[in-house]
Scaffold this motif. Structure first.
Motif, PDB file in Angstrom:
ATOM      1  N   SER A   1     -12.431   8.092   1.356  1.00  0.00           N
ATOM      2  CA  SER A   1     -11.949   6.961   0.463  1.00  0.00           C
ATOM      3  C   SER A   1     -10.317   6.878   0.365  1.00  0.00           C
ATOM      4  O   SER A   1      -9.959   8.060   0.319  1.00  0.00           O
ATOM      5  CB  SER A   1     -12.577   6.569  -0.928  1.00  0.00           C
ATOM      6  N   SER A   2      -9.815   6.022   0.079  1.00  0.00           N
ATOM      7  CA  SER A   2      -8.240   5.724  -0.289  1.00  0.00           C
ATOM      8  C   SER A   2      -8.142   4.457  -1.443  1.00  0.00           C
ATOM      9  O   SER A   2      -8.896   3.683  -1.331  1.00  0.00           O
ATOM     10  CB  SER A   2      -7.588   5.629   0.938  1.00  0.00           C
ATOM     11  N   SER A   3      -7.193   4.852  -2.182  1.00  0.00           N
ATOM     12  CA  SER A   3      -6.831   3.779  -3.173  1.00  0.00           C
ATOM     13  C   SER A   3      -5.407   3.418  -3.379  1.00  0.00           C
ATOM     14  O   SER A   3      -4.732   4.556  -2.869  1.00  0.00           O
ATOM     15  CB  SER A   3      -7.307   4.279  -4.608  1.00  0.00           C
ATOM     16  N   SER A   4      -5.239   2.477  -3.861  1.00  0.00           N
ATOM     17  CA  SER A   4      -3.852   2.041  -4.099  1.00  0.00           C
ATOM     18  C   SER A   4      -4.002   0.828  -5.168  1.00  0.00           C
ATOM     19  O   SER A   4      -5.039   0.350  -5.589  1.00  0.00           O
ATOM     20  CB  SER A   4      -3.383   1.191  -2.606  1.00  0.00           C
ATOM     21  N   SER A   5      -2.704   0.707  -5.758  1.00  0.00           N
ATOM     22  CA  SER A   5      -2.627  -0.228  -6.886  1.00  0.00           C
ATOM     23  C   SER A   5      -2.101  -1.753  -6.572  1.00  0.00           C
ATOM     24  O   SER A   5      -1.365  -1.703  -5.404  1.00  0.00           O
ATOM     25  CB  SER A   5      -1.670   0.053  -8.114  1.00  0.00           C
ATOM     26  N   ARG A   6      -2.795  -2.616  -7.187  1.00  0.00           N
ATOM     27  CA  ARG A   6      -2.472  -4.014  -6.710  1.00  0.00           C
ATOM     28  C   ARG A   6      -2.607  -4.909  -7.892  1.00  0.00           C
ATOM     29  O   ARG A   6      -3.192  -4.724  -8.736  1.00  0.00           O
ATOM     30  CB  ARG A   6      -2.897  -4.618  -5.570  1.00  0.00           C
ATOM     31  N   THR A   7      -1.721  -6.175  -7.892  1.00  0.00           N
ATOM     32  CA  THR A   7      -1.922  -7.105  -9.031  1.00  0.00           C
ATOM     33  C   THR A   7      -2.574  -8.169  -8.649  1.00  0.00           C
ATOM     34  O   THR A   7      -2.513  -8.842  -7.654  1.00  0.00           O
ATOM     35  CB  THR A   7      -0.442  -7.595  -9.341  1.00  0.00           C
ATOM     36  N   ILE A   8      -3.702  -8.746  -9.502  1.00  0.00           N
ATOM     37  CA  ILE A   8      -4.644  -9.742  -9.303  1.00  0.00           C
ATOM     38  C   ILE A   8      -4.685 -10.395 -10.732  1.00  0.00           C
ATOM     39  O   ILE A   8      -4.869  -9.680 -11.731  1.00  0.00           O
ATOM     40  CB  ILE A   8      -5.957  -9.248  -8.848  1.00  0.00           C
ATOM     41  N   ASP A   9      -4.210 -11.733 -10.339  1.00  0.00           N
ATOM     42  CA  ASP A   9      -4.251 -12.785 -11.935  1.00  0.00           C
ATOM     43  C   ASP A   9      -3.381 -11.950 -12.914  1.00  0.00           C
ATOM     44  O   ASP A   9      -3.780 -11.843 -13.944  1.00  0.00           O
ATOM     45  CB  ASP A   9      -5.847 -12.757 -12.201  1.00  0.00           C
ATOM     46  N   GLY A  10      -2.202 -11.166 -12.372  1.00  0.00           N
ATOM     47  CA  GLY A  10      -1.437 -10.682 -13.393  1.00  0.00           C
ATOM     48  C   GLY A  10      -2.030  -9.267 -13.808  1.00  0.00           C
ATOM     49  O   GLY A  10      -1.311  -8.747 -14.832  1.00  0.00           O
ATOM     50  N   LYS A  11      -2.824  -8.787 -13.593  1.00  0.00           N
ATOM     51  CA  LYS A  11      -3.466  -7.591 -13.924  1.00  0.00           C
ATOM     52  C   LYS A  11      -3.235  -6.423 -12.818  1.00  0.00           C
ATOM     53  O   LYS A  11      -3.484  -6.896 -11.793  1.00  0.00           O
ATOM     54  CB  LYS A  11      -4.784  -7.804 -14.482  1.00  0.00           C
TER      55      LYS A  11
END
Length: 189
Positions: free
Chosen positions: A26-36
Motif C-alpha cells: 500500500s501507499s498513501s498520499s494527502s489530498r484535499t477533498i471538499d476543502g478537507k
C-alpha cells in the motif's frame, strides 16, 4: 483436532467460507477533498484469491476519520464478480501494535517460486498469511493470547509460518521453513 483439544489450533475451514483474500503493498498520499485534507491510499495486489493475475487488480480510497476513532474508507475498484468499477466503503479500526514473546512488532515473510506466491505479515499480536499456487489457496491467522500463539483461522492445506512470526525475532534476510517452503524475511521493525 478441535480448539477444545488443543488451544493453539482450530479446525480447517472450507474455502467456500472465503470471500476474498489479498496481499500486496500500500501507499498513501494527502489530498484535499471538499476543502478537507484526507489521506488517499492505494493497495496494489501481489496475491489475490479471486484472480491469478493480481497485477491487474488494485483498489484505492480516501480515508475519513470518524468521531468514534475509526476510519471510513471510500473508494472505487473493479468488482471481480462483475468486472465493472464500483464504489465501496470500509470501516477500519486502528490498534497500537504490541510485542509478544519478542520485542519485535512487525515482520514480513515472503515466498515466491514460479507461479507460487506467499506473504505472511506479523503486526503486533497478530500474524496472518496467504499463499497461492495456481488455483490452490491456503491462509492462516494467528493471535497472541494468554502468552501463546493461537491459530484462529485456517483454510487450505498449505502450512504457513504465521506462528513462527509471532514467537521469534527476525533480521532482514532470515530464512523460515514451513511445510515444504522456505520463506525469506523482507521487512522488520
Amino acid at each position: 483436532m478441535t480448539a477444545e483439544a488443543n488451544p493453539t489450533e482450530i479446525d480447517t475451514l472450507p474455502l467456500s467460507r472465503l470471500d476474498w483474500a489479498i496481499a500486496g503493498t500500500s501507499s498513501s498520499s494527502s489530498r484535499t477533498i471538499d476543502g478537507k485534507q484526507v489521506s488517499h491510499s492505494r493497495w496494489d495486489h501481489w496475491i489475490d484469491s479471486r484472480t491469478s493475475q493480481p497485477e491487474t487488480a488494485s483498489d484505492q480510497g480516501d480515508m475519513y476519520p470518524q468521531p468514534d476513532g475509526s476510519t471510513l474508507e471510500k473508494g472505487r475498484m473493479v468488482n471481480p464478480d462483475t468486472g465493472r468499477e464500483t464504489a465501496y466503503e470500509e470501516i477500519w479500526d486502528d490498534e497500537e501494535p504490541a510485542p509478544t514473546a519478542s520485542e519485535q512488532v512487525c515482520a514480513v515473510l515472503k515466498y515466491e517460486e514460479g507461479p507460487t506466491r506467499g506473504l505472511v505479515v506479523r503486526l503486533g499480536r497478530y500474524s496472518q498469511g496467504f499463499v497461492r499456487s495456481g488455483q490452490e489457496i491456503s491462509l492462516e491467522r494467528w493471535e497472541w493470547k494468554r502468552s501463546q500463539a493461537v491459530r484462529t483461522v485456517r483454510m487450505g492445506q498449505e502450512e504457513l509460518p504465521c506462528k513462527q512470526a509471532l514467537e521469534r525475532t527476525y533480521r532482514l534476510g532470515d530464512q523460515v521453513s514451513a511445510g515444504s517452503k522456505t520463506w525469506t524475511v523482507v521487512e522488520v521493525a
